[in-house]
Design a protein around this motif. Structure first.
Motif, PDB file in Angstrom:
ATOM      1  N   SER A   5       0.817  -1.209   0.000  1.00 49.69           N
ATOM      2  CA  SER A   5       0.000   0.000   0.000  1.00 49.69           C
ATOM      3  C   SER A   5       0.854   1.264   0.000  1.00 49.69           C
ATOM      4  O   SER A   5       0.438   2.286  -0.539  1.00 49.69           O
ATOM      5  N   ILE A  20      -6.111   5.536   0.162  1.00 48.30           N
ATOM      6  CA  ILE A  20      -6.067   4.131   0.546  1.00 48.30           C
ATOM      7  C   ILE A  20      -6.720   4.009   1.912  1.00 48.30           C
ATOM      8  O   ILE A  20      -6.365   4.718   2.846  1.00 48.30           O
ATOM      9  N   TYR A  27      -7.230  -3.398   1.907  1.00 49.44           N
ATOM     10  CA  TYR A  27      -7.273  -1.968   1.647  1.00 49.44           C
ATOM     11  C   TYR A  27      -8.034  -1.710   0.360  1.00 49.44           C
ATOM     12  O   TYR A  27      -7.866  -2.427  -0.624  1.00 49.44           O
ATOM     13  N   GLY A  28      -8.856  -0.682   0.366  1.00 48.34           N
ATOM     14  CA  GLY A  28      -9.485  -0.205  -0.846  1.00 48.34           C
ATOM     15  C   GLY A  28      -8.654   0.948  -1.380  1.00 48.34           C
ATOM     16  O   GLY A  28      -8.096   1.732  -0.605  1.00 48.34           O
ATOM     17  N   VAL A  29      -8.554   1.051  -2.706  1.00 47.17           N
ATOM     18  CA  VAL A  29      -7.822   2.146  -3.333  1.00 47.17           C
ATOM     19  C   VAL A  29      -8.845   2.977  -4.099  1.00 47.17           C
ATOM     20  O   VAL A  29      -9.573   2.448  -4.937  1.00 47.17           O
ATOM     21  N   TYR A  30      -8.891   4.275  -3.799  1.00 45.65           N
ATOM     22  CA  TYR A  30      -9.914   5.162  -4.322  1.00 45.65           C
ATOM     23  C   TYR A  30      -9.307   6.307  -5.124  1.00 45.65           C
ATOM     24  O   TYR A  30      -8.257   6.839  -4.765  1.00 45.65           O
ATOM     25  N   ASP A  33     -13.081   9.345  -4.735  1.00 44.32           N
ATOM     26  CA  ASP A  33     -14.059   8.596  -3.927  1.00 44.32           C
ATOM     27  C   ASP A  33     -14.670   7.397  -4.645  1.00 44.32           C
ATOM     28  O   ASP A  33     -15.719   6.896  -4.253  1.00 44.32           O
ATOM     29  N   MET A  35     -13.889   3.518  -5.649  1.00 44.87           N
ATOM     30  CA  MET A  35     -12.959   2.414  -5.421  1.00 44.87           C
ATOM     31  C   MET A  35     -12.698   1.691  -6.732  1.00 44.87           C
ATOM     32  O   MET A  35     -13.619   1.222  -7.392  1.00 44.87           O
ATOM     33  N   LEU A  38      -8.166  -2.999  -4.998  1.00 41.03           N
ATOM     34  CA  LEU A  38      -8.268  -3.656  -3.713  1.00 41.03           C
ATOM     35  C   LEU A  38      -6.948  -4.361  -3.440  1.00 41.03           C
ATOM     36  O   LEU A  38      -6.366  -4.954  -4.358  1.00 41.03           O
ATOM     37  N   LYS A  47     -10.434  -3.361 -10.510  1.00 40.24           N
ATOM     38  CA  LYS A  47     -11.849  -3.487 -10.871  1.00 40.24           C
ATOM     39  C   LYS A  47     -11.970  -3.857 -12.349  1.00 40.24           C
ATOM     40  O   LYS A  47     -11.263  -3.329 -13.201  1.00 40.24           O
ATOM     41  N   TYR A  77     -13.056  -8.036  -9.155  1.00 44.36           N
ATOM     42  CA  TYR A  77     -11.676  -7.551  -9.084  1.00 44.36           C
ATOM     43  C   TYR A  77     -10.748  -8.671  -9.515  1.00 44.36           C
ATOM     44  O   TYR A  77     -10.880  -9.804  -9.055  1.00 44.36           O
ATOM     45  N   ALA A 102     -14.884   0.914 -12.950  1.00 47.64           N
ATOM     46  CA  ALA A 102     -15.570   1.333 -11.723  1.00 47.64           C
ATOM     47  C   ALA A 102     -16.615   2.409 -12.031  1.00 47.64           C
ATOM     48  O   ALA A 102     -17.715   2.382 -11.471  1.00 47.64           O
TER      49      ALA A 102
END
Length: 121
Positions: A5, A20, A27-30, A33, A35, A38, A47, A77, A102
């Motif tokens: 990360s 993150i 962890y989600g990665v945005y 806002d 996502m 992952l 995604k 994913y 996404a």
């Protein structure tokens, strides 16, 4: 945060700022806002949707799946190719694909739910 990360800001630099956030043991990665990636057990997943899935399948990249109540649940994913960590142009391409997938998913109309009819109606 994990070692992976910590490098994601560099990997996804072409997108601009990414956020993150801890979630579900990973962890989600945005981006904005939304996502689009992952991280679970130090593996990066991106995604996918119907348009991007063939790129992942061509490289035989596995889907992220988990077990819930004894059933295997497969997500949208897929594991990111190793090239995203080695080549900034490849990282930009795969990141763009994931963000676009996404966005399409977020903007897709919700399917109509079937309602159960009450007896006698």
């Amino acid at each position: 945060m994990s070692q992976l990360s910590d490098t994601l800001h560099d990997v996804f630099a072409s997108l601009g700022p990414v956020r993150i956030a801890r979630m579900f043991g990973g962890y989600g990665v945005y981006h904005d806002d939304l996502m689009f990636a992952l991280v679970v057990r130090e593996v990066l997943y991106l995604k996918t949707d119907a348009q991007t899935l063939p790129h992942f399948e061509a490289l035989a990249l596995p889907a992220f799946s988990f077990e819930r109540q004894g059933r295997k649940m497969t997500t949208s994913y897929r594991q990111a190719p190793e090239t995203v960590f080695e080549d900034r142009q490849a990282a930009a391409l795969w990141a763009r694909r994931a963000v676009e997938a996404a966005l399409r998913t977020a903007n897709a109309p919700m399917p109509m739910r079937k309602t159960k009819k009450k007896p006698g109606r």
